[in-house]
Design a protein around this motif. Structure first.
Motif, PDB file in Angstrom:
ATOM      1  N   THR A 100       0.826  -1.214   0.000  1.00 25.23           N
ATOM      2  CA  THR A 100       0.000   0.000   0.000  1.00 25.23           C
ATOM      3  C   THR A 100       0.860   1.265   0.000  1.00 25.23           C
ATOM      4  N   LEU A 101       1.876   1.320   0.857  1.00 25.33           N
ATOM      5  CA  LEU A 101       2.725   2.519   0.913  1.00 25.33           C
ATOM      6  C   LEU A 101       3.485   2.726  -0.394  1.00 25.33           C
ATOM      7  N   SER A 102       3.910   1.625  -1.025  1.00 27.87           N
ATOM      8  CA  SER A 102       4.612   1.733  -2.317  1.00 27.87           C
ATOM      9  C   SER A 102       3.680   2.330  -3.366  1.00 27.87           C
ATOM     10  N   TYR A 103       2.442   1.854  -3.385  1.00 25.22           N
ATOM     11  CA  TYR A 103       1.447   2.377  -4.334  1.00 25.22           C
ATOM     12  C   TYR A 103       1.253   3.878  -4.140  1.00 25.22           C
ATOM     13  N   PHE A 104       1.058   4.287  -2.888  1.00 22.12           N
ATOM     14  CA  PHE A 104       0.853   5.711  -2.612  1.00 22.12           C
ATOM     15  C   PHE A 104       2.050   6.546  -3.083  1.00 22.12           C
ATOM     16  N   ASN A 105       3.244   6.123  -2.691  1.00 24.81           N
ATOM     17  CA  ASN A 105       4.432   6.914  -3.025  1.00 24.81           C
ATOM     18  C   ASN A 105       4.714   6.928  -4.529  1.00 24.81           C
ATOM     19  N   ASP A 106       4.519   5.788  -5.184  1.00 23.47           N
ATOM     20  CA  ASP A 106       4.705   5.747  -6.648  1.00 23.47           C
ATOM     21  C   ASP A 106       3.745   6.724  -7.330  1.00 23.47           C
ATOM     22  N   ALA A 107       2.497   6.687  -6.884  1.00 26.58           N
ATOM     23  CA  ALA A 107       1.479   7.548  -7.508  1.00 26.58           C
ATOM     24  C   ALA A 107       1.717   9.024  -7.171  1.00 26.58           C
ATOM     25  N   LEU A 108       2.098   9.304  -5.922  1.00 28.15           N
ATOM     26  CA  LEU A 108       2.397  10.692  -5.532  1.00 28.15           C
ATOM     27  C   LEU A 108       3.517  11.261  -6.396  1.00 28.15           C
ATOM     28  N   ASN A 109       4.527  10.447  -6.651  1.00 32.21           N
ATOM     29  CA  ASN A 109       5.645  10.907  -7.479  1.00 32.21           C
ATOM     30  C   ASN A 109       5.242  11.040  -8.948  1.00 32.21           C
ATOM     31  N   ARG A 110       4.489  10.071  -9.428  1.00 29.29           N
ATOM     32  CA  ARG A 110       4.121  10.049 -10.847  1.00 29.29           C
ATOM     33  C   ARG A 110       3.212  11.219 -11.237  1.00 29.29           C
ATOM     34  N   TYR A 111       2.257  11.541 -10.377  1.00 24.45           N
ATOM     35  CA  TYR A 111       1.254  12.553 -10.747  1.00 24.45           C
ATOM     36  C   TYR A 111       1.431  13.871  -9.983  1.00 24.45           C
ATOM     37  N   ARG A 112       2.615  14.049  -9.418  1.00 27.38           N
ATOM     38  CA  ARG A 112       2.876  15.228  -8.578  1.00 27.38           C
ATOM     39  C   ARG A 112       2.520  16.547  -9.273  1.00 27.38           C
ATOM     40  N   ASP A 113       2.820  16.657 -10.557  1.00 29.65           N
ATOM     41  CA  ASP A 113       2.602  17.925 -11.269  1.00 29.65           C
ATOM     42  C   ASP A 113       1.374  17.911 -12.172  1.00 29.65           C
ATOM     43  N   GLU A 114       0.556  16.889 -12.040  1.00 21.94           N
ATOM     44  CA  GLU A 114      -0.689  16.823 -12.839  1.00 21.94           C
ATOM     45  C   GLU A 114      -1.807  17.470 -12.039  1.00 21.94           C
ATOM     46  N   GLU A 115      -2.098  18.726 -12.334  1.00 22.59           N
ATOM     47  CA  GLU A 115      -3.096  19.493 -11.566  1.00 22.59           C
ATOM     48  C   GLU A 115      -4.432  18.761 -11.434  1.00 22.59           C
ATOM     49  N   LYS A 116      -4.821  18.048 -12.482  1.00 21.29           N
ATOM     50  CA  LYS A 116      -6.149  17.411 -12.515  1.00 21.29           C
ATOM     51  C   LYS A 116      -6.242  16.230 -11.529  1.00 21.29           C
ATOM     52  N   VAL A 117      -5.105  15.590 -11.253  1.00 23.51           N
ATOM     53  CA  VAL A 117      -5.109  14.447 -10.319  1.00 23.51           C
ATOM     54  C   VAL A 117      -4.998  15.018  -8.907  1.00 23.51           C
ATOM     55  N   MET A 118      -6.040  14.821  -8.106  1.00 31.53           N
ATOM     56  CA  MET A 118      -6.106  15.500  -6.808  1.00 31.53           C
ATOM     57  C   MET A 118      -6.088  14.566  -5.599  1.00 31.53           C
ATOM     58  N   HIS A 119      -6.259  13.271  -5.845  1.00 26.31           N
ATOM     59  CA  HIS A 119      -6.434  12.349  -4.706  1.00 26.31           C
ATOM     60  C   HIS A 119      -6.049  10.948  -5.172  1.00 26.31           C
ATOM     61  N   ILE A 120      -5.394  10.209  -4.301  1.00 26.39           N
ATOM     62  CA  ILE A 120      -5.048   8.812  -4.580  1.00 26.39           C
ATOM     63  C   ILE A 120      -5.750   7.955  -3.534  1.00 26.39           C
ATOM     64  N   GLY A 121      -6.633   7.079  -3.975  1.00 27.05           N
ATOM     65  CA  GLY A 121      -7.357   6.203  -3.054  1.00 27.05           C
ATOM     66  C   GLY A 121      -6.768   4.806  -3.076  1.00 27.05           C
ATOM     67  N   ALA A 122      -6.841   4.110  -1.945  1.00 26.62           N
ATOM     68  CA  ALA A 122      -6.317   2.733  -1.888  1.00 26.62           C
ATOM     69  C   ALA A 122      -7.432   1.694  -1.823  1.00 26.62           C
ATOM     70  N   TYR A 123      -8.665   2.158  -1.519  1.00 26.01           N
ATOM     71  CA  TYR A 123      -9.794   1.224  -1.420  1.00 26.01           C
ATOM     72  C   TYR A 123     -10.547   1.170  -2.745  1.00 26.01           C
ATOM     73  N   MET A 124     -11.054   0.005  -3.079  1.00 27.10           N
ATOM     74  CA  MET A 124     -12.007  -0.085  -4.190  1.00 27.10           C
ATOM     75  C   MET A 124     -13.070  -1.115  -3.849  1.00 27.10           C
ATOM     76  N   TYR A 125     -14.299  -0.809  -4.262  1.00 22.00           N
ATOM     77  CA  TYR A 125     -15.413  -1.736  -4.045  1.00 22.00           C
ATOM     78  C   TYR A 125     -15.064  -3.121  -4.604  1.00 22.00           C
ATOM     79  N   PRO A 126     -15.731  -4.166  -4.099  1.00 23.45           N
ATOM     80  CA  PRO A 126     -15.500  -5.506  -4.669  1.00 23.45           C
ATOM     81  C   PRO A 126     -16.146  -5.618  -6.057  1.00 23.45           C
ATOM     82  N   LEU A 127     -15.467  -5.133  -7.061  1.00 24.85           N
ATOM     83  CA  LEU A 127     -16.012  -5.090  -8.427  1.00 24.85           C
ATOM     84  C   LEU A 127     -15.877  -6.453  -9.095  1.00 24.85           C
TER      85      LEU A 127
END
Length: 304
Positions: free
Chosen positions: A110-137
């Protein structure tokens, strides 16, 4: 990897949940390199003082992280105020934050996912939130991660540039919605997001999360999500402040790391349809709904 985001963990009066949350967090690949900040809210009443004290005894013994800092409040601020204040504090110092509550068990990735995504989309204004939960799709062919409009609050991360758009004032938010926006906001009326806004205004809930999602939505923002959840909420046993006894949202945590992220910054149309379908059928038929309602009422009665 760039500098790792600090982790904000919000705890209150559930020692067993807190212990499990921390145990799973310690097993994360990046735990030993991450700074953990634990925010402990004060007791609301005399009867809760003992459990708050138990939680505090526990959090003051935590190790396994680069550093651990505990903030203990004397008075009760409530979850919403605690989260807003704690997130704002860490954003000010670090310009990014990972947010967890005391009833979430995480994958080791989970922490790797958050940090990877924070780094990847750091300068993408449109990306505002990274969630770790998803419904059982029930969709095998969704990508590992995708963009979607709504923000989930069970384990999330953000940046200073996005958090500055958080609007806590419900009236300021509500007046920006017209009929079309209300429908889009509530996934074509398949989810009670708009109702949550109105209930907040009436004082029936004290959700920071619905105001955060509304703030993102009104800015045309997007949230990144895994198609298989990296967290599960263990607070649905009737002990939570805001949780009923509810198995609709129970998930099996994704055992694998997330290695693929979307390159195109737009809502994933397929994921949106799959989520919409889940939300429209999540409560099952009438028989299942009645059974669940009775079970919840009985559980509430016996837990008094």
């Amino acid at each position: 990897m760039q500098n790792l985001a600090p982790i904000a963990l919000f705890v209150y009066n559930r020692p067993q949940h807190t212990e499990r949350t921390i145990k799973f967090l310690q097993e994360n690949d990046l735990a030993g390199k991450s700074n953990l900040f634990i925010f402990s809210d004060g007791a609301k009443s005399k009867s809760e003082e003992e459990n708050v004290a138990k939680v505090r005894a526990l959090i003051n013994q935590v190790d396994g992280f680069k550093s651990v800092k505990v903030f203990e409040r004397r008075e009760n601020a409530g979850l919403a105020n605690s989260v807003i204040e704690g997130v704002t504090k860490l954003i000010k110092d670090y310009n990014q934050v990972i947010v967890l509550e005391d009833d979430l068990i995480t994958s080791p990735h989970t922490l790797s996912y958050f940090n990877d995504a924070l780094n990847r989309y750091r300068d993408e204004e449109k990306v505002m939130h990274i969630g770790a939960y998803m419904y059982p799709l029930k969709a095998e062919d969704l990508p590992q991660s995708f963009f979607y409009r709504a923000a989930t609050s069970w384990g999330w991360a953000t940046w200073g540039r996005a958090w500055k758009n958080f609007e806590p004032n419900i009236d300021t938010l509500i007046k920006q919605f017209d009929k079309k926006k209300k429908s889009a906001f509530s996934i074509e009326n398949k989810m009670n997001f708009w109702k949550q806004m109105l209930e907040f205004k009436k004082g029936k809930n004290n959700s920071w999360a619905i105001r955060w999602y509304a703030s993102i939505f009104l800015k045309g923002g997007l949230t990144l999500n895994p198609s298989l959840s990296l967290v599960n909420n263990i607070g649905h046993d009737g002990t939570g402040v805001h949780s009923g006894i509810n198995d609709i949202y129970n998930v099996v945590i994704n055992p694998k790391p997330i290695t693929e992220f979307p390159g195109v910054i737009e809502e994933d149309k397929k994921a949106y349809q799959v989520i919409k379908r889940f939300l429209s059928t999540r409560k099952g038929n009438m028989v299942l709904r009645v059974k669940r309602f009775v079970r919840e009422k009985l559980a509430q009665y016996f837990s008094k």
